[in-house]
Design a protein around this motif. Structure first.
Motif, PDB file in Angstrom:
ATOM      1  N   LEU A 186       1.070  -1.327   0.031  1.00 28.87           N
ATOM      2  CA  LEU A 186      -0.428  -0.018  -0.348  1.00 28.87           C
ATOM      3  C   LEU A 186       0.817   1.319  -0.223  1.00 28.87           C
ATOM      4  O   LEU A 186       2.050   1.358   0.888  1.00 28.87           O
ATOM      5  CB  LEU A 186      -1.094   0.057   1.306  1.00 28.87           C
ATOM      6  CG  LEU A 186      -1.954   1.287   1.667  1.00 28.87           C
ATOM      7  CD1 LEU A 186      -2.566   1.354   0.072  1.00 28.87           C
ATOM      8  CD2 LEU A 186      -2.271   1.061   2.527  1.00 28.87           C
ATOM      9  N   ASP A 187       0.850   2.045  -1.059  1.00 34.00           N
ATOM     10  CA  ASP A 187       1.375   3.575  -1.459  1.00 34.00           C
ATOM     11  C   ASP A 187       0.031   4.453  -0.342  1.00 34.00           C
ATOM     12  O   ASP A 187      -0.554   4.784  -0.417  1.00 34.00           O
ATOM     13  CB  ASP A 187       1.577   3.561  -2.654  1.00 34.00           C
ATOM     14  CG  ASP A 187       1.605   5.605  -3.149  1.00 34.00           C
ATOM     15  OD1 ASP A 187       1.998   6.018  -1.917  1.00 34.00           O
ATOM     16  OD2 ASP A 187       2.041   5.939  -3.843  1.00 34.00           O
ATOM     17  N   ASN A 188       1.292   5.049   0.711  1.00 34.95           N
ATOM     18  CA  ASN A 188       0.585   5.343   1.796  1.00 34.95           C
ATOM     19  C   ASN A 188       1.356   7.336   1.798  1.00 34.95           C
ATOM     20  O   ASN A 188       1.135   7.581   3.456  1.00 34.95           O
ATOM     21  CB  ASN A 188       0.432   4.882   3.343  1.00 34.95           C
ATOM     22  CG  ASN A 188      -0.198   5.592   4.112  1.00 34.95           C
ATOM     23  OD1 ASN A 188      -0.928   6.332   4.157  1.00 34.95           O
ATOM     24  ND2 ASN A 188       0.664   6.255   5.434  1.00 34.95           N
ATOM     25  N   SER A 189       1.799   7.827   0.485  1.00 31.18           N
ATOM     26  CA  SER A 189       1.813   8.684   0.512  1.00 31.18           C
ATOM     27  C   SER A 189       1.065   9.533   0.283  1.00 31.18           C
ATOM     28  O   SER A 189      -0.545   9.882   0.520  1.00 31.18           O
ATOM     29  CB  SER A 189       3.185   9.118  -0.913  1.00 31.18           C
ATOM     30  OG  SER A 189       2.399   8.656  -2.049  1.00 31.18           O
ATOM     31  N   ALA A 190       1.573  11.308   0.232  1.00 29.52           N
ATOM     32  CA  ALA A 190       0.428  12.574   0.950  1.00 29.52           C
ATOM     33  C   ALA A 190      -0.208  12.582  -0.643  1.00 29.52           C
ATOM     34  O   ALA A 190      -1.874  12.496  -0.266  1.00 29.52           O
ATOM     35  CB  ALA A 190       1.354  13.770   0.683  1.00 29.52           C
ATOM     36  N   SER A 191       0.087  12.080  -1.734  1.00 28.88           N
ATOM     37  CA  SER A 191      -0.992  12.518  -2.956  1.00 28.88           C
ATOM     38  C   SER A 191      -2.606  11.046  -2.877  1.00 28.88           C
ATOM     39  O   SER A 191      -2.838  10.919  -3.521  1.00 28.88           O
ATOM     40  CB  SER A 191      -0.218  11.971  -4.140  1.00 28.88           C
ATOM     41  OG  SER A 191       0.406  10.782  -4.108  1.00 28.88           O
ATOM     42  N   MET A 192      -2.020  10.180  -1.775  1.00 30.44           N
ATOM     43  CA  MET A 192      -3.458   9.112  -1.746  1.00 30.44           C
ATOM     44  C   MET A 192      -4.352   9.491  -1.370  1.00 30.44           C
ATOM     45  O   MET A 192      -4.904   8.919  -0.949  1.00 30.44           O
ATOM     46  CB  MET A 192      -2.907   7.649  -1.315  1.00 30.44           C
ATOM     47  CG  MET A 192      -1.700   6.762  -1.913  1.00 30.44           C
ATOM     48  SD  MET A 192      -1.956   6.029  -4.007  1.00 30.44           S
ATOM     49  CE  MET A 192      -2.834   4.446  -2.643  1.00 30.44           C
ATOM     50  N   TYR A 193      -3.815  10.650  -0.601  1.00 29.12           N
ATOM     51  CA  TYR A 193      -5.224  11.194   0.461  1.00 29.12           C
ATOM     52  C   TYR A 193      -5.927  12.126  -0.482  1.00 29.12           C
ATOM     53  O   TYR A 193      -6.707  13.015   0.019  1.00 29.12           O
ATOM     54  CB  TYR A 193      -4.145  12.059   1.876  1.00 29.12           C
ATOM     55  CG  TYR A 193      -3.589  11.055   2.445  1.00 29.12           C
ATOM     56  CD1 TYR A 193      -4.866  10.900   3.739  1.00 29.12           C
ATOM     57  CD2 TYR A 193      -2.550  10.489   2.348  1.00 29.12           C
ATOM     58  CE1 TYR A 193      -4.191   9.813   4.800  1.00 29.12           C
ATOM     59  CE2 TYR A 193      -2.814   9.294   3.088  1.00 29.12           C
ATOM     60  CZ  TYR A 193      -3.138   8.932   4.488  1.00 29.12           C
ATOM     61  OH  TYR A 193      -2.786   8.209   5.326  1.00 29.12           O
ATOM     62  N   TYR A 194      -5.428  12.283  -1.859  1.00 23.96           N
ATOM     63  CA  TYR A 194      -6.787  12.651  -2.691  1.00 23.96           C
ATOM     64  C   TYR A 194      -7.542  11.659  -3.502  1.00 23.96           C
ATOM     65  O   TYR A 194      -7.483  11.043  -3.305  1.00 23.96           O
ATOM     66  CB  TYR A 194      -5.430  13.043  -3.636  1.00 23.96           C
ATOM     67  CG  TYR A 194      -6.784  14.851  -4.537  1.00 23.96           C
ATOM     68  CD1 TYR A 194      -6.691  15.880  -4.589  1.00 23.96           C
ATOM     69  CD2 TYR A 194      -6.997  13.696  -5.675  1.00 23.96           C
ATOM     70  CE1 TYR A 194      -7.829  16.566  -5.491  1.00 23.96           C
ATOM     71  CE2 TYR A 194      -7.756  14.987  -6.643  1.00 23.96           C
ATOM     72  CZ  TYR A 194      -7.827  16.167  -6.319  1.00 23.96           C
ATOM     73  OH  TYR A 194      -9.294  17.530  -7.585  1.00 23.96           O
ATOM     74  N   PRO A 195      -9.018  12.277  -3.020  1.00 27.39           N
ATOM     75  CA  PRO A 195      -9.505  14.119  -2.939  1.00 27.39           C
ATOM     76  C   PRO A 195      -9.285  13.784  -1.924  1.00 27.39           C
ATOM     77  O   PRO A 195      -9.576  13.044  -0.990  1.00 27.39           O
ATOM     78  CB  PRO A 195     -10.838  14.369  -3.975  1.00 27.39           C
ATOM     79  CG  PRO A 195     -11.275  12.695  -3.462  1.00 27.39           C
ATOM     80  CD  PRO A 195      -9.891  11.791  -3.776  1.00 27.39           C
ATOM     81  N   GLU A 196      -9.208  15.631  -1.199  1.00 31.10           N
ATOM     82  CA  GLU A 196      -9.523  15.331   0.340  1.00 31.10           C
ATOM     83  C   GLU A 196     -11.335  14.784   0.927  1.00 31.10           C
ATOM     84  O   GLU A 196     -12.442  15.566   0.061  1.00 31.10           O
ATOM     85  CB  GLU A 196      -9.474  17.422   0.847  1.00 31.10           C
ATOM     86  CG  GLU A 196      -9.714  17.619   2.237  1.00 31.10           C
ATOM     87  CD  GLU A 196      -9.260  19.285   2.477  1.00 31.10           C
ATOM     88  OE1 GLU A 196      -9.081  19.480   4.067  1.00 31.10           O
ATOM     89  OE2 GLU A 196      -9.279  19.809   1.648  1.00 31.10           O
ATOM     90  N   VAL A 197     -11.168  14.606   1.968  1.00 30.99           N
ATOM     91  CA  VAL A 197     -12.600  14.309   2.629  1.00 30.99           C
ATOM     92  C   VAL A 197     -13.163  14.104   3.515  1.00 30.99           C
ATOM     93  O   VAL A 197     -11.728  13.620   4.766  1.00 30.99           O
ATOM     94  CB  VAL A 197     -12.540  12.380   2.267  1.00 30.99           C
ATOM     95  CG1 VAL A 197     -13.909  11.697   2.823  1.00 30.99           C
ATOM     96  CG2 VAL A 197     -12.398  11.947   0.337  1.00 30.99           C
ATOM     97  N   ARG A 198     -13.593  14.728   4.063  1.00 28.55           N
ATOM     98  CA  ARG A 198     -13.869  15.107   5.789  1.00 28.55           C
ATOM     99  C   ARG A 198     -14.541  13.683   6.090  1.00 28.55           C
ATOM    100  O   ARG A 198     -13.363  13.895   7.553  1.00 28.55           O
ATOM    101  CB  ARG A 198     -15.043  15.996   4.995  1.00 28.55           C
ATOM    102  CG  ARG A 198     -14.365  17.682   5.129  1.00 28.55           C
ATOM    103  CD  ARG A 198     -15.101  18.177   5.671  1.00 28.55           C
ATOM    104  NE  ARG A 198     -14.784  20.189   5.165  1.00 28.55           N
ATOM    105  CZ  ARG A 198     -15.391  20.808   5.439  1.00 28.55           C
ATOM    106  NH1 ARG A 198     -16.825  20.814   6.142  1.00 28.55           N
ATOM    107  NH2 ARG A 198     -15.105  22.232   4.728  1.00 28.55           N
ATOM    108  N   LYS A 199     -15.178  13.325   5.898  1.00 29.69           N
ATOM    109  CA  LYS A 199     -15.643  11.922   5.984  1.00 29.69           C
ATOM    110  C   LYS A 199     -15.197  10.572   5.618  1.00 29.69           C
ATOM    111  O   LYS A 199     -16.839  10.524   4.464  1.00 29.69           O
ATOM    112  CB  LYS A 199     -16.835  12.225   6.464  1.00 29.69           C
ATOM    113  CG  LYS A 199     -17.710  10.692   7.779  1.00 29.69           C
ATOM    114  CD  LYS A 199     -19.120  11.406   7.955  1.00 29.69           C
ATOM    115  CE  LYS A 199     -20.096  10.072   9.054  1.00 29.69           C
ATOM    116  NZ  LYS A 199     -21.242  10.448   9.646  1.00 29.69           N
ATOM    117  N   LEU A 200     -14.818   9.841   5.200  1.00 32.00           N
ATOM    118  CA  LEU A 200     -14.540   8.795   4.044  1.00 32.00           C
ATOM    119  C   LEU A 200     -16.477   7.913   4.475  1.00 32.00           C
ATOM    120  O   LEU A 200     -16.267   7.854   5.323  1.00 32.00           O
ATOM    121  CB  LEU A 200     -13.305   8.188   5.369  1.00 32.00           C
ATOM    122  CG  LEU A 200     -12.387   8.182   4.960  1.00 32.00           C
ATOM    123  CD1 LEU A 200     -10.891   7.378   5.669  1.00 32.00           C
ATOM    124  CD2 LEU A 200     -11.803   8.739   3.161  1.00 32.00           C
ATOM    125  N   GLY A 201     -17.062   7.706   3.797  1.00 30.61           N
ATOM    126  CA  GLY A 201     -18.123   6.636   3.368  1.00 30.61           C
ATOM    127  C   GLY A 201     -17.783   5.643   1.845  1.00 30.61           C
ATOM    128  O   GLY A 201     -17.318   6.001   1.327  1.00 30.61           O
TER     129      GLY A 201
END
Length: 309
Positions: free
Chosen positions: A86-101
């Motif tokens: 699993l790539d857990n780098s910063a770009s993997m947090y795109y798009p910004e999601v306030r509440k994951l579902g």
């Protein structure tokens, strides 16, 4: 029941294992629509019969129901070894999601839940699973095991990933893939979940790292994660916006329409090169839109597992 709809009503990752199990159940209940018709009912206790094998353990009752040949699986049988990356780098947090579902995922959320679902399939087959996670450091590594305690430890690690915010500045995918390849000693089926974005080296070094994963006769599947709407189609309102590189912090102010054509050309060129290299190295390349469901990932697993065992 629409499993995806039901799951989207609950907060994601409160119980990652339960959520993954529900996704798998939904997948298996619809498996009659896929090339694996008849496989689901006996999923944990049978394997596909390969011509040339002894017919001693063929389940003829199942053959009568499905018109397909399956051999009975026994507890002491050597099963598949599978390693998740699993790539857990910063770009993997795109798009910004306030509440994951389930219906509202970023790339890291999709990757975590996809791996958790694959682990459920592997657990049912009593297969051994390992996990590697990297960002700007090589964060976590666990070798392949099949015990219940091991699975619970991996779920805990995955759950921790989605509960944190990435503060990584750079991605060293090429470096960590080399390290991971050196740690997987026994022949395994390897799944890499990444957006393949990196800014520290040229593409050739990244491709060589992918090639290294094939060492020791491993089979490798690259799930290339995208947010189709924004990262491929570049579908933004044509108003002045600031676009920020989440890994370097650099930004640029512009109108989307002014660069859309040039951007898409560059992205597709990189994707085509990546597909070509994967084909050359006999790596299975799978483009995955994180806004779609998990059937593409699970179907790919089923096909590649049958090829591997």
């Amino acid at each position: 029941m629409d499993v995806r709809s039901e799951l989207s009503k609950s907060q994601l990752f409160q119980n990652l294992e339960l959520l993954a199990n529900q996704i798998v159940e939904g997948f298996i209940s619809g498996i009659h629509k896929s090339p694996f018709h008849g496989f689901s009912a006996e999923f944990a206790e049978h394997k596909i019969y390969n011509p040339g094998e002894s017919t001693k353990h063929i389940d003829w009752k199942l053959f009568a129901k499905t018109d397909k040949l399956f051999s009975k699986r026994y507890e002491d049988e050597t099963n598949l070894r599978c390693h998740m990356i699993l790539d857990n780098s910063a770009s993997m947090y795109y798009p910004e999601v306030r509440k994951l579902g389930v219906g509202n995922l970023n790339k890291i959320g999709f990757g975590v839940l996809a791996i958790a679902a694959l682990m459920q399939l592997l657990k049912r087959q009593r297969d051994a699973v390992g996990l590697s996670i990297y960002s700007d450091t090589y964060t976590f590594h666990a070798s392949e095991k099949s015990s219940e305690r091991h699975f619970q430890m991996l779920y805990s690690q995955l759950n921790g990933v989605v509960q944190q915010n990435s503060n990584s500045k750079t991605t060293k995918t090429y470096s960590y893939l080399h390290q991971i390849a050196e740690k997987i000693h026994r022949r395994s089926l390897i799944f890499l979940f990444s957006d393949m974005f990196q800014n520290e080296t040229d593409s050739q070094q990244l491709f060589e790292a992918l090639r290294h994963l094939k060492y020791n006769k491993h089979a490798v599947v690259l799930f290339h994660l995208w947010d189709q709407k924004h990262e491929l189609d570049f579908n933004f309102e044509n108003t002045p916006k600031r676009y920020v590189d989440v890994e370097s912090g650099q930004h640029i102010d512009l109108y989307a329409e002014n660069i859309k054509e040039a951007y898409q050309k560059k992205v597709l060129e990189y994707q085509d090169e990546l597909k070509l290299r994967c084909a050359q190295y006999k790596i299975k390349y799978v483009e995955v839109d994180i806004n779609a469901d998990f059937s593409q990932v699970l179907n790919t697993f089923m096909i590649e597992r049958q090829k591997f065992v």
